[in-house]
Structure formats: structure tokens, C-alpha cells
Design an enzyme around this catalytic site. Structure first.
Site, mmCIF file in Angstrom:
data_model
loop_
_atom_site.group_PDB
_atom_site.id
_atom_site.type_symbol
_atom_site.label_atom_id
_atom_site.label_comp_id
_atom_site.label_asym_id
_atom_site.label_seq_id
_atom_site.Cartn_x
_atom_site.Cartn_y
_atom_site.Cartn_z
ATOM 1 N N LYS B 53 0.851 -1.187 0.000
ATOM 2 C CA LYS B 53 0.000 0.000 0.000
ATOM 3 C C LYS B 53 0.888 1.239 0.000
ATOM 4 C CE LYS B 53 -3.947 2.085 2.450
ATOM 5 N NZ LYS B 53 -4.838 2.019 3.627
ATOM 6 N N SER B 128 -9.630 2.189 2.744
ATOM 7 C CA SER B 128 -8.756 2.928 1.852
ATOM 8 C C SER B 128 -7.739 2.029 1.133
ATOM 9 C CB SER B 128 -8.013 4.016 2.634
ATOM 10 O OG SER B 128 -7.152 3.422 3.587
ATOM 11 N N SER B 153 -9.989 0.046 6.895
ATOM 12 C CA SER B 153 -9.436 0.126 5.542
ATOM 13 C C SER B 153 -8.929 -1.193 4.983
ATOM 14 C CB SER B 153 -8.302 1.149 5.495
ATOM 15 O OG SER B 153 -8.831 2.435 5.601
#
Lengths: 99, 448, 467
Positions: B53, B128, B153
């Protein structure tokens, strides 16, 4: 009595100044509307009885994690503090004036 | 993944060819779904493809945290999770798309394009960690996505993409190298195709790290061992508040999974978590108070986007921040700054910290009775991009209501696919007491 | 009347590494930004970790100032934007400081200590093309960023600038004695002073280095505020900057809103819990404090309170020097007399501290031995000590050199001349007034421009004296 769950445009302007956001007047109007909405939905927090409750800074207790006082003798040769910026002069970082 | 590792072990395997194929495939996924912000440039070396990420630092690979303000930032060090993965044969294929600084539920607050749901490209991946989940689902190669959660997330995108998302106990995986959203809640975790991948990923990246003061001082654990463990006798609590306003079909699917576990010898009981509705506001207040201080450092000097120095610091910093932050980032800075301002901080920040204390106690009491708590992962199916635009911020924030409590309190969670509805995935979220990841892995593998 | 002054004293702590990272905090001879890493530069993804030693130094200070030590405390983020702040927040302590409610007495003056807390030092700024108020741009050197500071905050108990200086000197002496502060490593103490006069708002003068400057800044501020008051103008609450070159203060025109720091707990850091065992250890390791040392000097060396006080309160290293000399000289009273009355005077005249001077314990002991062995009389000794302080040449060598500087033949000529011109003194001497000899020696010394040895002069004078 102050209503904590309301935010007006003046307060958004003040926050824009202290947090350096340069908001336009339109943005300030928009954000204060959004945030009043959000805060209204947060108002229920007032219902919770918090007398005698300790603030939980972390989800689990985190205590006394320390470093010993030893200075690193050698620097990583590849480490160049100024490599990520164009705003530099000699060995210094260059930044804006104060006033 | 399991077969891949066995082939590697048996040396029935051409590594160069494998890496080439992986990189080509990753590039296709990137083009097809906008799942990556930056692809690894140099030819990587290793046996285990990992995506990272974009708010997790990778030495020498641009790391933006999904924000324009870090458009130029190339970290001088690896996050501990990344260096641990590398030490286990991992190689970074690229940096996955995300909401700017993790500020979103759908991966639509993205400075570098929103990732598209591999089940239906008109729909969102969830946020996210949307890019991470997208790659985990779409990859036709063995792969582990290193993802991260602050308020849900990992669970949200795992549910929306039909993947397994494991969010470990706060402090189990080092946060060194993670670009902070809310440091008291941020957790690095993993998303994979199945519970095996997630368990393997966690075994690799977890463990004590002296560089993170909040890292738990405990040795490495093999979570893969818990795959397929008997769930007989395990007690599952089903909190009724977590079904309020949840899509009917999702509710049905979650119950099917619970009944499946029952058929394998687990028992369940409905109960009540009365503080549930306070978790989301308390979460946002604490998270944004912390976030608004974390984001102060971005001001156009030392690193990140910059301009030629002019004006005084007030003018210069404001110009950079105006340019570099997106709409949602600014909204969250305003709210977070408000919540900690003198005159307001007792009513907001301090009150929220105390409510967190109460919610932790409520969960701890429940974990005396239950091995795990089962809830839907998300209240809705993955929405279309066009539907997101009509949501107000308050409505969007309420979409996090099933994931905020365990994140606020640092409890481990796993989101496992729970059937599909009209071709769209839904998920069940299992929550356990601190450090009970083994129970979650056993339950998750039983659900599959 | 009606002046109220409070101080915030920031002392750089004597540790090897910085407060939250392992960069060396010793930046002597380093290039700008050489002592930096992702942590003290606030690079994204970096995390701080507390130096245990810095906390212990804070505990030591708290004990020395008779404070209550908080047994559970934490660090906070004080958020404000400024180029010297690598994260635009400073990690400091807010609600619960390390210690509270202390006291430091300076003579009859009792100054209450409000709090002691630990925080990180910001970077050093260079204001290019002007000063802080009118530069073109700023250069930043983060070598100082993250150096541990103890901030000691007093109650507004001072009523004159002079008192602040006495307090700061005593405080610095104490800090040096506890070992938490080492000026030898170019550690600094910086002061923010709050001052108000009757009917006026409180004005803060920030970042003053040097105790003399604190006094100057406050004197200037009081005059400025009084003149505003006399012309019936409002004394605004503001932050001012001290300009050392003009000894004046200037308004930083900081806007009011800048003071909203929005403190939160720093979630990257753990709670700090001080248990009984840890506190007992710090108490046990507590070094001797200045007042205790004075008492010991009185009992151990038989000094008067006056001599003991001057030696100890001058500075720690002067007291160390004194004790070092006493180890090789059996007369501590004589060591004290010469150290205080002559050595210290010469050092002060040169505005030198013992530690910056060329004087060594060995040299000073040698000097005292020359006196004791009769090779130096008192009068000449006073001259020689000055020369020793000036040049650092060992006293024995100075004496030898002095002898050589003028030949015996020339000296005899000068003595003959002096004797010839001072018949009266010779008479007096003959009639038993021995001090006349000293008078004559003085004249000879003067004639030789002090390039001679009084003992030798005395010998020759007696020999050449007309009978």
C-alpha cells in the site's frame, strides 16, 4: 452555553489560518456546512457518562519503551539529508523568511 | 500460494521467467483497474510477489500515501513490514492505490486515480486499501498485499472485492515506515485471496521492532498452523446492533456463514454491544485529531512537492498545502484541528478518548464469553462510482460503523467472503480479543 | 514598583544521543545537517523513541529543585508551523509535566518552580539578508533538532532583573553539579522571560542566550513598558525578540491565533511510568549539590563560609580545580586564599572561566610551592599569578625567566641608583623600620619593569645597603 456541536464560518476561517490551508470563501462555506452535518451526527457522544473513566490513549497499555543513550557512531554513507529537496543552499535546507 | 511455495521448495521453478510473468501481469492489472500508483522499476529479485500500500515506505520506490503533496517523495528506508517481507523472499511489484492518506471508505478520494472493482469496473473497490484488495483479487499469480487499516481500511476493500483481509492486533506489526494517519489506531495487515495467504503474510511481517515504541515485545508466530484448526466448541457472539440498517441480502449471507460454522461444531449467541453507536464518532474525533497533527509536517520544505522559496513561512506553507492536499484531506484537517483546539478539546478529544476506554471494556467483557464476534463486514454492497458523489460526508462516515469499534480498540479482525449477491461479493467480519489472531485464522479457513 | 518577572529556562541536557533518535547531539565541528536522520527531520514514516537517559536527567533536576515528580506522565504534540520545526509540532509535555512545585533559594530570595518538563530542541535558523524581522529567506540546520531540553518554569517571583541573574547563575551551577548540563560541550541555556508592570499585560521576550542578556532584555522591557504607561498607552500582550547587538527588544508581530497549539497526546510514544525502584536509583546516584559542597568544604577543609561559597558558586569546575589542588597541597586554607583573592581576580579581569583558561592544578600547586619554599614573596607572587594566567607558562619557568631577564650586574646598577636616591628610606631601615626594605624592593621592581625577582633584589639590597 456554547454549543460544541456547531461550527461557524468564522471558526473555519480561524482553523484555515492556523492549519495553513488557504481556503477560499466558497470552500469555507462548503466545509462549514459539511462539518455541521458531521458534528450533528456526533452529538450523541454527550449521552455517554464518562465520570471516572480514564482516557485510553492507546487500545492497549503501552509503557516505558525506551532507547539507551548511545549515539550512532557511523552514518549510513548513502544518507543524504538534502537529497529529497531542491530548496537547499550549501549544507543547509532553504526555507521561507519568518516575517 | 501454497502450491507455489511447494514448487519453489521442490525447485520445479524458473525464477527469472516467474518474475517476468508476474511483472507483466501486474502491469496489466494496473492498466485495467488503476490498482497501482507506482510500479517497481528495477527488476526485482525474490520468490514471493508482494504489493505494498502506498502509505508504507519502500526504499528507492516513490511513496506518496496517495497524496499529491508527496508526489516526488522517494523514501530513504524500507518500512519494517517491507524489510521483513524481503527477508522472507518477498519482492515488491508496486505500490497500491489508496484514498489520500487513508481518508476514505471507498478509495475514491485518490490523487492518482481511483481503483476499479475487478468484479464490476463501474463499482468501487472500497477503501482505503482499495488497490491492495483489487490486486489480491485480480492477480493470476501468487501474491500477498501488504495493506493497512485505521478505521476499517482492510475489511472494507476485502469485503467489496471478495478477498480475505486480516487486520492484526495493534502493535503486532511494526508501524515503522508507515506514513501516519492516526498513530494510535494505524495497523499494517494483509489482504490475500484466501486465509492461507493472509495467515502467511501476517507470519512474515509481524514481530517486535525496537524502532516502533508501540510495537509489542513478542516473538514471531506461525499463523499458517491455525489453518483448518477445529472450530468445534468455539463460541461466537453476534451483536444485534451490527445488523441495524444493513442490506438484507448481506445479513442473510452473514447468517449463512455463521450457520456454516455452527454445522462444524461452533456455537453462537446473539447479544448486545450497547456502545456501538458511539464508536464511529469517537473514532473520527481521535483519528482526525491525530491526523491533523501528522499532516502538519507537509509544508514544501525538506521533501515532497515544493516551490521556489518566496514570501514568509505563513504564505509559503499555505500555498503548498492548498495545492498539495485534496478536498477530503482538508476537510479532515479542519475537523481534527477543531476537535483539539483549546476550549473544545475536552468536549471532543478528551471525551472521545474516555469513550474509547468504555468501548474497550465492553468488548473485553464480551470476549470473556465469546472466542469471536461475528458481524457483516460492510453494510452495503460495493457502490457505483456515480452513487458515491451523492453521499454527504456524514453519510460516508457512517458507512464505517461496522469497522470503527474494533479499529478504535485495536482488536484483530478478519474479513472473509460470505457469498455473492448479483455477482457482487459480500463479507463477514470476525473480531477477536487482542492477540487472538489464531482463532480468527481457524474460523476464517472454516468459512471458506 | 510592581514589576513581575517569571522565567522559562531551556537547558540542553548532557546526553550522547538526541531525545528521540540515536544521532549524536554533539555538533561541535559538524557540517550543518550532518547530525540528522529521518526521525529528527520528521521524514514520513519515521517514529520517535524516548531516550531513557534524558528522562533520568529530568528526574535529577527535579530532585535538585525539590520538586514533586510525576509517577505517570506522557508526551504531547504542540502543533504550530515554523521552519525550525521538522514536524511542525514539537514533542513536549503539557498536562502532566515530569515535575511540579519546586523551590530554589538564592540567598534570601526564594523562587518557586512551577514545573520541569522534557522536550525536543528545534533547529537552528540562519536569517539571510537581515534578522528575524526582515530577512530575505531562512536557512535551516537540523543538527540541533531533537536535542533533549529540560524546561524549567518559575513562578513570577522576581521583582527585578538583577534577581533573575543571580537565580540563573545559581541554577546553572546546580545543573552543572548534577552532571545534566555540560557547558564544555557547548551546551546552551536559553531563556524566555515574562515581564509585566502594574496595570500592563504580560510580555514574553523569547530566546535570550546569556544571563547578562537576560538582565539587559528585562531592563529594556521595563523601561519600555513604563514609558508606554506614562504616555497612557496600552501595553499589549505579545511576544518579543531580544536583539543582542542593540540590547533592545523587538516585536515579532506574531498574530494572536498562533497560540492555539491544539495539544494532543503523542500516540507514537508510550506512557512513562516511574516506579519506586527507578526513583530510588536516581536518588542514590544523585551527585553532590552546590549547597552540600559548600558545607563539606567548611568541614573538610576548614574554610570559612565565605571562601567555600565563592569557590563553589563561581562554577563547578572552579570548585573541582580547587579540590584537585588540595590533593597535592596540604594547606587548603592557603590554596583557598590564593585561589579566591588572586587567581579568580585575574581570571575575572580577563573574563575567563577556569576551564577556558591556561591555568592547571599542577601549575597552581607549583606556584603555591614557590611561595611556601620562600622563592617567591607575597608581593611578587601577586604579579607572577597574573602573568601565569595571561601566558600559561608554568610558574617555575616564569620565575627562572624573570631572573634571566636582567643580569645581576644590571640589577646591581639599578639598586645602587635607587639607594642613592632614597637616603631617607635607608635611614628608616637602619633605625629598624623593616617595611622600608619592601618600599625599596618595590622601587627596584618598578625600575626593572618587574623583570626581576624580589627575593634576589632583597638579597642584593641588604648586601649593598650602606652601613
Amino acid at each position: 452555553m456554547k454549543d460544541y456541536w456547531k461550527i461557524d464560518e468564522d471558526l473555519v476561517r480561524h482553523i484555515s489560518l492556523i492549519s495553513k490551508l488557504n481556503l477560499t470563501n466558497e470552500e469555507m462555506t462548503g466545509y462549514s456546512k459539511d462539518l455541521n452535518d458531521v458534528l450533528e451526527s456526533f452529538r450523541i457522544l454527550e449521552e455517554v457518562d464518562i465520570t471516572g473513566v480514564d482516557a485510553a490513549f492507546h487500545p492497549l497499555s503501552v509503557e516505558n519503551a525506551f532507547r539507551e543513550d548511545t549515539a550512532s557512531k557511523e552514518k549510513d554513507n548513502a544518507w543524504d539529508p538534502l537529497s529529497a529537496t531542491e530548496n537547499k543552499e550549501g549544507d543547509y535546507y532553504k526555507g521561507p523568511k519568518i516575517i | 500460494m501454497k502450491e507455489h511455495l511447494e514448487r519453489v521448495k521442490a525447485q520445479d521453478f524458473d525464477n527469472g521467467e516467474f518474475i517476468e510473468k508476474v511483472m507483466q501481469s501486474a502491469s496489466n492489472i494496473s492498466n485495467e483497474y488503476s490498482a497501482f500508483i507506482t510500479m517497481a522499476k528495477d527488476k526485482p529479485n525474490g520468490i514471493l510477489p508482494i504489493s505494498v500500500k502506498d502509505n508504507i515506505c519502500t526504499k528507492g520506490i516513490r511513496t506518496t500515501a496517495g497524496s499529491k503533496i508527496l508526489d516526488t517523495y522517494v523514501p530513504p528506508f524500507d518500512a519494517t513490514a517491507v524489510s521483513k517481507a524481503k527477508a522472507s523472499g518477498g519482492f515488491v511489484i508496486g505500490k497500491t492505490a489508496m484514498d489520500e492518506f487513508g481518508f476514505g471508505t471507498f478509495s475514491t478520494n485518490c490523487a492518482y486515480g481511483a481503483p476499479k472493482n475487478p468484479h464490476n469496473k463501474e463499482r468501487v473497490c472500497g477503501g482505503s486499501s482499495g488497490g491492495a484488495a483489487c490486486v489480491a483479487y485480480a492477480a493470476d499469480f501468487p501474491h500477498i498485499a501488504i495493506a493497512q487499516s485505521t478505521g476499517g481500511s482492510i475489511t472494507a476493500p476485502a469485503a467489496f472485492t471478495g478477498t480475505v483481509g486480516l487486520t492484526p492486533t495493534y502493535g503486532l506489526v511494526s508501524r515503522w515506515g508507515l506514513i501516519d494517519y492516526a498513530n494510535s489506531m494505524d495497523r499494517i495487515g494483509v489482504i490475500g485471496k484466501c486465509s492461507y495467504d493472509a495467515a502467511l503474510g501476517l507470519s512474515i511481517i509481524s514481530g517486535y521492532d525496537p524502532l516502533d515504541s508501540t510495537s509489542m515485545n513478542r516473538g514471531a508466530t506461525d499463523y499458517v498452523k491455525s489453518i483448518g484448526n477445529d472450530v468445534k466448541g468455539m463460541k461466537i457472539g453476534v451483536p444485534k446492533e451490527y445488523f441495524d440498517g444493513v442490506d438484507k441480502d448481506i445479513t442473510e449471507n452473514v447468517w449463512k456463514s455463521i450457520k456454516l460454522l455452527e454445522s462444524m461444531g461452533a456455537t453462537y449467541e446473539e447479544f448486545s454491544l450497547k456502545l456501538t453507536k458511539y464508536a464511529t464518532p469517537a473514532y473520527y474525533i481521535i483519528a482526525l485529531s491525530e491526523a491533523s497533527t501528522n499532516l502538519a509536517k507537509f509544508c514544501g520544505i525538506r521533501y515532497g512537492i515544493e516551490k521556489q522559496i518566496s514570501g514568509n513561512y505563513d504564505e509559503y506553507f499555505s500555498a503548498i498545502r492548498e495545492l498539495g492536499f485534496g478536498t477530503e484531506a482538508k476537510r479532515r484537517i479542519i475537523l481534527g484541528t477543531y476537535a483539539r483546539m483549546s476550549g473544545y478539546r475536552d468536549a471532543y478529544y478528551i471525551r472521545a478518548l474516555k469513550i474509547r476506554g468504555k468501548i474497550i471494556s465492553e468488548f473485553k467483557a464480551a470476549f470473556k464469553r465469546y472466542d469471536s464476534i461475528a458481524t457483516p463486514s460492510m453494510p452495503i454492497l460495493p457502490p457505483k462510482f456515480s452513487e458515491i458523489n451523492s453521499l454527504t460526508p456524514a453519510q460516508t462516515y457512517s458507512m464505517d460503523r461496522l469497522t470503527t469499534a474494533p479499529n478504535l480498540c485495536g482488536f484483530p479482525t478478519i474479513s472473509v467472503p460470505a457469498g455473492t449477491i448479483n455477482g457482487l461479493p459480500s463479507g463477514i467480519q470476525l473480531i477477536a480479543d487482542h492477540l487472538n489472531e489464531n482463532k480468527l485464522v481457524a474460523l476464517a479457513s472454516a468459512c471458506e | 514598583m510592581g514589576v513581575m518577572i517569571g522565567l522559562e529556562v531551556h537547558c540542553q541536557l548532557n546526553t550522547d544521543s538526541k531525545l528521540f533518535c540515536s544521532d549524536s547531539q554533539d555538533h561541535r565541528g559538524k557540517r550543518p545537517n550532518e547530525n540528522t536522520c529521518p526521525i529528527c527531520l520528521g521524514f514520513p514514516g519515521s517514529k520517535p523513541k524516548i531516550s531513557k537517559k534524558a528522562i533520568e536527567h529530568g528526574m535529577t533536576i527535579a530532585l535538585a529543585l525539590n520538586c514533586n515528580i510525576s509517577r505517570t506522565m506522557f508526551f504531547s504534540r504542540k502543533t504550530y508551523f515554523y521552519p525550525d520545526m521538522s514536524k511542525n509540532y514539537q514533542i513536549t509535555q503539557y498536562e502532566v509535566p515530569l515535575a511540579t512545585e519546586g523551590l530554589l533559594s538564592v540567598g534570601d530570595l526564594k523562587i518557586r518552580i512551577r514545573r520541569v518538563h522534557i522536550e525536543e530542541d528545534p533547529a537552528r535558523l540562519v536569517h539571510v539578508g537581515g534578522d528575524i524581522t526582515n530577512s530575505e529567506y531562512t536557512l535551516m540546520d537540523y543538527n540541533r533538532s531533537g536535542v533533549p531540553l529540560a524546561e524549567i518554569v518559575t513562578e513570577p517571583d522576581f521583582t527585578s532583573p538583577k534577581q533573575t541573574r543571580a537565580f540563573l547563575e545559581k541554577l546553572m551551577n546546580m545543573l552543572e553539579h548534577t552532571g545534566v548540563y555540560d557547558p564544555g560541550k557547548e551546551a546552551t541555556i536559553r531563556v524566555d522571560a515574562n515581564v509585566s508592570i502594574d496595570g500592563g499585560e504580560r510580555v514574553e521576550v523569547k530566546n535570550i542566550t546569556g544571563f547578562e542578556n537576560v538582565e539587559k532584555a528585562l531592563n529594556y522591557e521595563i523601561i519600555r513598558q513604563n514609558s508606554l504607561k506614562r504616555s497612557q498607552m496600552k501595553i499589549a500582550r505579545e511576544t518579543r525578540h531580544f536583539d543582542a547587538t542593540t540590547s533592545t527588544t523587538k516585536s515579532l508581530r506574531k498574530k494572536e491565533y498562533e497560540d492555539d497549539y491544539g495539544y494532543i497526546f503523542d500516540p507514537d510514544l508510550p506512557m512513562v511510568r516511574i516506579d519506586d525502584e527507578w526513583l530510588a536509583k536516581i536518588k542514590r546516584l544523585m551527585p553532590e549539590l552546590p549547597d552540600q559542597r559548600v558545607a563539606r568544604f567548611v568541614s573538610q577543609y576548614g574554610l570559612t563560609e565565605y571562601y567555600a561559597g565563592v569557590i563553589v558558586y563561581t562554577d563547578k569546575r572552579f570548585a573541582d580545580f580547587y579540590e584537585e589542588c588540595c590533593r597535592s597541597n596540604g594547606h587548603p586554607d592557603i590554596v583557598a586564599k590564593w585561589a579566591v583573592n588572586y587567581l579568580l581576580k585575574s581570571l575575572n579581569w580577563r573574563s575567563e572561566k577556569i576551564s577556558d583558561s591556561k591555568v592547571t592544578p599542577k601549575g597552581f600547586v607549583e606556584f603555591l610551592a614557590l611561595i611556601e619554599n620562600g622563592k617567591l614573596n607575597e608581593r611578587f607572587a601577586k604579579e607572577l599569578i597574573k602573568e601565569y594566567v595571561d601566558t600559561g607558562v608554568s610558574p617555575g619557568e616564569l620565575l627562572y625567566k624573570t631572573k634571566l631577564n636582567i643580569s645581576e650586574e644590571d640589577l646591581r646598577d639599578i639598586i645602587a641608583k635607587v639607594l642613592k636616591e632614597n637616603g631617607r628610606a635607608i635611614e628608616d631601615y637602619r633605625s629598624g623600620r623593616k617595611e622600608s626594605l619592601q618600599f625599596l624592593i618595590g622601587l627596584v621592581l618598578k625600575e626593572t619593569k618587574k623583570q626581576s625577582n624580589p627575593n634576589e633584589i632583597s638579597k642584593l639590597l641588604t648586601e649593598m645597603m650602606p652601613r
